[in-house]
Design a protein around this motif. Structure first.
Motif, mmCIF file in Angstrom:
data_model
loop_
_atom_site.group_PDB
_atom_site.id
_atom_site.type_symbol
_atom_site.label_atom_id
_atom_site.label_comp_id
_atom_site.label_asym_id
_atom_site.label_seq_id
_atom_site.Cartn_x
_atom_site.Cartn_y
_atom_site.Cartn_z
ATOM 1 N N ALA A 204 29.716 81.698 41.417
ATOM 2 C CA ALA A 204 29.593 81.248 39.937
ATOM 3 C C ALA A 204 30.575 82.462 39.177
ATOM 4 O O ALA A 204 31.408 81.950 38.113
ATOM 5 N N VAL A 205 30.637 83.623 39.379
ATOM 6 C CA VAL A 205 31.148 84.506 38.640
ATOM 7 C C VAL A 205 32.901 84.305 38.851
ATOM 8 O O VAL A 205 33.643 84.376 38.046
ATOM 9 N N GLY A 206 33.209 84.003 40.077
ATOM 10 C CA GLY A 206 34.674 83.680 40.462
ATOM 11 C C GLY A 206 34.982 82.432 39.641
ATOM 12 O O GLY A 206 36.377 82.593 39.240
ATOM 13 N N VAL A 207 34.348 81.529 39.570
ATOM 14 C CA VAL A 207 34.804 80.391 38.806
ATOM 15 C C VAL A 207 35.030 80.702 37.335
ATOM 16 O O VAL A 207 36.004 80.310 36.453
ATOM 17 N N VAL A 208 33.770 81.397 36.850
ATOM 18 C CA VAL A 208 33.947 81.726 35.426
ATOM 19 C C VAL A 208 35.285 82.747 35.134
ATOM 20 O O VAL A 208 35.748 82.470 34.070
ATOM 21 N N HIS A 209 35.439 83.436 36.087
ATOM 22 C CA HIS A 209 36.550 84.465 35.810
ATOM 23 C C HIS A 209 37.953 83.596 35.784
ATOM 24 O O HIS A 209 38.766 83.674 34.833
ATOM 25 N N ARG A 210 38.150 82.631 36.576
ATOM 26 C CA ARG A 210 39.201 81.763 36.637
ATOM 27 C C ARG A 210 39.407 80.974 35.443
ATOM 28 O O ARG A 210 40.374 80.541 34.829
ATOM 29 N N HIS A 211 38.077 80.070 34.957
ATOM 30 C CA HIS A 211 38.049 79.432 34.002
ATOM 31 C C HIS A 211 38.635 79.913 32.545
ATOM 32 O O HIS A 211 39.160 79.490 31.753
ATOM 33 N N VAL A 212 37.953 81.277 32.226
ATOM 34 C CA VAL A 212 38.254 82.108 31.127
ATOM 35 C C VAL A 212 39.606 82.524 31.175
ATOM 36 O O VAL A 212 40.236 82.708 30.072
ATOM 37 N N SER A 213 39.659 83.079 32.220
ATOM 38 C CA SER A 213 41.324 84.076 32.166
ATOM 39 C C SER A 213 42.434 82.951 31.752
ATOM 40 O O SER A 213 43.334 83.572 31.750
ATOM 41 N N TRP A 214 42.221 81.554 32.139
ATOM 42 C CA TRP A 214 43.431 80.598 31.830
ATOM 43 C C TRP A 214 43.848 80.857 30.521
ATOM 44 O O TRP A 214 45.016 80.841 30.333
#
Length: 224
Positions: A204-214
């Motif tokens: 979950a943290v990994g997807v959040v990081h990728r999602h927001v970092s975009w």
């Protein structure tokens, strides 16, 4: 029959104060990009659009200037400030700090949270399909805020809420500039929900990081 005083009181109950109406009108216009960055708004135009005198217009514009949405120029009007690269970078940095922590804390996810996220995701899919990007941006923000609120930390929730208008403005701008992004957003929301449902905090943290970092790519001008 009602007296004039009763009628006046009834009318005042129906509508918020004039300055509040102008404030809401301009703010919504900025957030949904009817008033884009670089637009010069005049007191006269706004007074006519909302149906009020110029005095409440000035009061509303002062509030919006404090919030960083406009800049006032005496005798000219109010300039709608464009979203800056620095603002995007600052919002992304703050979102990552709060949302990665919240995603980790949300596991194991209670059924109520999973249900609300599922409902918000379905709503966002419908709004995107209908082409209502402003509404989809509001629902997008609600999806993330729900995860933050689930942690029960009121201070973090209030901090996150302070980003609301900046996030909405950025979100609508991105969806208009990068229409292909909405499909990726929906897919990543689905990934976040599935990770929470599976009890996999790190996923979950990994997807959040990728999602927001975009979004940080926008600040560096790297998004195509």
């Amino acid at each position: 029959m009602r007296t004039a005083v009763e009628h006046s009181a009834s009318q005042s109950l129906k509508q918020p104060p004039a300055a509040d109406r102008v404030y809401a009108h301009v703010k919504q216009g900025v957030l949904d990009r009817r008033y884009e960055g670089g637009t010069l708004l005049t007191e006269g135009e706004l007074a006519e659009a909302v149906g009020v005198s110029r005095t409440p217009v000035r009061e509303a514009l002062l509030r919006l200037e404090v919030e960083g949405l406009i800049r006032l120029y005496p005798k000219k009007g109010a300039l709608v400030l464009p979203v800056s690269a620095q603002e995007i970078a600052d919002v992304v940095e703050t979102r990552l700090l709060v949302e990665e922590h919240a995603a980790r804390k949300a596991v194991p996810a209670p059924p109520g949270l999973l249900g609300r996220l599922t409902e918000l995701l379905e709503r966002q899919k419908e709004q995107a399909a209908a082409g209502d990007l402003a509404a989809a941006a509001v629902t997008d923000r609600s999806f993330h805020a729900e995860i933050v609120r689930s942690g029960g930390n009121e201070i973090l929730s209030r901090l996150y809420d302070q980003l609301r208008d900046r996030q909405l403005r950025m979100g609508v701008a991105v969806m208009h500039s990068h229409p292909d992004r909405i499909a990726k957003t929906l897919a990543e929301h689905e990934e976040i929900l599935n990770a929470l449902r599976a009890g996999d905090a790190e996923a979950a943290v990994g997807v959040v990081h990728r999602h927001v970092s975009w979004f940080s790519n926008l600040a560096r001008g790297e998004v195509r």
